[in-house]
Design an enzyme around this catalytic site. Structure first.
Site, PDB file in Angstrom:
ATOM      1  N   SER A  36      -4.091   5.666  -0.534  1.00 42.43           N
ATOM      2  CA  SER A  36      -3.339   4.524  -0.002  1.00 42.43           C
ATOM      3  C   SER A  36      -2.117   4.155  -0.823  1.00 42.43           C
ATOM      4  O   SER A  36      -1.246   3.429  -0.334  1.00 42.43           O
ATOM      5  CB  SER A  36      -4.255   3.295   0.104  1.00 42.43           C
ATOM      6  OG  SER A  36      -4.840   2.990  -1.156  1.00 42.43           O
ATOM      7  N   ASP A 326      -2.750  -7.087  -2.241  1.00 42.11           N
ATOM      8  CA  ASP A 326      -4.127  -7.302  -1.805  1.00 42.11           C
ATOM      9  C   ASP A 326      -5.061  -6.949  -2.959  1.00 42.11           C
ATOM     10  O   ASP A 326      -4.612  -6.786  -4.100  1.00 42.11           O
ATOM     11  CB  ASP A 326      -4.442  -6.522  -0.512  1.00 42.11           C
ATOM     12  CG  ASP A 326      -4.410  -5.008  -0.693  1.00 42.11           C
ATOM     13  OD1 ASP A 326      -4.387  -4.534  -1.852  1.00 42.11           O
ATOM     14  OD2 ASP A 326      -4.427  -4.278   0.322  1.00 42.11           O
ATOM     15  N   HIS A 329      -3.914  -3.192  -4.163  1.00 45.79           N
ATOM     16  CA  HIS A 329      -2.569  -2.612  -4.129  1.00 45.79           C
ATOM     17  C   HIS A 329      -1.490  -3.562  -4.650  1.00 45.79           C
ATOM     18  O   HIS A 329      -1.554  -4.766  -4.399  1.00 45.79           O
ATOM     19  CB  HIS A 329      -2.229  -2.198  -2.691  1.00 45.79           C
ATOM     20  CG  HIS A 329      -3.241  -1.277  -2.089  1.00 45.79           C
ATOM     21  ND1 HIS A 329      -4.243  -1.734  -1.259  1.00 45.79           N
ATOM     22  CD2 HIS A 329      -3.417   0.066  -2.209  1.00 45.79           C
ATOM     23  CE1 HIS A 329      -5.000  -0.707  -0.883  1.00 45.79           C
ATOM     24  NE2 HIS A 329      -4.525   0.387  -1.452  1.00 45.79           N
TER      25      HIS A 329
END
Length: 351
Positions: A36, A326, A329
């Site tokens: 991600s 978040d 991240h």
């Protein structure tokens, strides 16, 4: 004969487009693999719970549009593409944007919640590194048909390949998997991951890649979700997780040196994001930040993917002062700083 002329003209047009597309860039292509940290939307159309193609993700991106990036805005690799002179970003390979000449500046195969260890991706419906590599082979075939074998070989050998993995292996697999914990110490699990890493680099090399950068683990123990899940109520960085990251990164650097010695012409750089990221966390005001423990989205303790949504209570109005977007991240502001570090450390991949 007429058909051959049209076909020949189309190939010539695509070759011209290949040189035109990369004219302003210092390398012909950027190709991304991993998790991600570099995923730009490959998970969007998968049967996966790990997605970010909805607000508030992307609220500070171009046109305030969520794309599948796990960030409020741009990723570090987006800034890197800009710094290298690209006028657009390499598209997610599974997206509609990955068509025709768009893929001549590279492609992105990354999938959130994937890792070096293929089993890591299974519970989340993500694309394993092995499968990402098979997509890369398909990509190579498409590019070769478009611009010819010789030009394609130049693109693959001079293009920069970026790999980001490992965090999901530890945070979303090893630390919560009793079987892995019983069978392997963190050191032994790191060795398993690095064997997969070595095999992946070997495969890329055999496919013509010669310029490869691998991103190290971040200070995993400082991620808000890691503090919530593994901090035992303490609000400080989880020291044992950071120690595991340091251990893994040391092994990663040693492995990259061994691989370079083994493969002629290979330029392989281990990007150290651990220390720059930790410096931002421990010296926030020096870097323009005020919040290092709580993420912007929701309560800032655990939310990521579907838990970080437009109904999440408590989401900050302005993320520029936050280190984390978040639970896992960084914000766009941090990504911009880290991209500068990547560029400085990766000079050998450019020259």
């Amino acid at each position: 004969m007429q058909k051959m002329r049209v076909s020949g003209f189309r190939v010539l047009l695509l070759v011209s487009c290949f040189f035109c597309k990369s004219k302003g860039a210092v390398v012909p292509a950027l190709i991304m693999f991993g998790d991600s940290i570099v995923d730009v939307g490959n998970n969007n159309n998968l049967l996966s719970i790990v997605k970010s193609n909805f607000l508030p993700y992307g609220r500070d991106f171009i046109d305030q549009r969520p794309t599948g990036r796990f960030c409020n805005g741009k990723l570090a690799v987006d800034f890197s593409a800009e710094y290298l002179g690209f006028s657009s970003y390499p598209p997610a390979f599974l997206s509609r944007e990955a068509s025709n000449e768009n893929i001549l500046i590279g492609a992105n195969f990354a999938s959130a919640s994937s890792g070096y260890y293929d089993a890591t991706s299974v519970p989340f419906g993500s694309i394993s590194l092995t499968r990402q590599l098979s997509y890369y082979r398909a990509y190579q075939n498409r590019v070769t048909r478009m611009i010819g074998r010789g030009n394609a070989r130049i693109l693959f050998s001079r293009g920069i390949h970026i790999l980001s993995a490992g965090s999901s292996d530890f945070l979303q697999n090893y630390y919560i998997n009793p079987l892995l914990n019983i069978l392997n110490t963190p050191d032994q699990f790191a060795d398993i991951l690095l064997r997969s890493f070595s095999e992946f680099i070997q495969n890329l090399y055999e496919l013509g890649a010669r310029r490869i950068g691998v991103i190290s683990l971040p200070p995993m123990g400082c991620l808000p979700a890691a503090i919530t899940l593994f901090g035992a109520g303490n609000k400080s960085c989880v020291e044992r997780l950071n120690n595991d990251a340091i251990m893994f990164n040391t092994k990663l650097e040693n492995t990259t040196r061994l691989l370079m010695n083994r493969h002629s012409g290979l330029r392989l750089v281990a990007f150290n994001v651990y220390q720059p990221f930790l410096d931002i966390i421990t010296n926030p005001t020096d870097n323009g930040f005020f919040e290092t423990k709580r993420a912007c989205c929701g309560t800032g303790t655990i939310e990521t993917s579907f838990l970080c949504n437009s109904l999440s209570f408590g989401t900050c109005v302005n993320a520029t002062g936050y280190v984390f977007w978040d639970g896992f991240h960084p914000t766009e502001a941090v990504n911009e700083l880290l991209a500068g570090q990547l560029l400085g450390q990766g000079i050998s991949l450019i020259n």
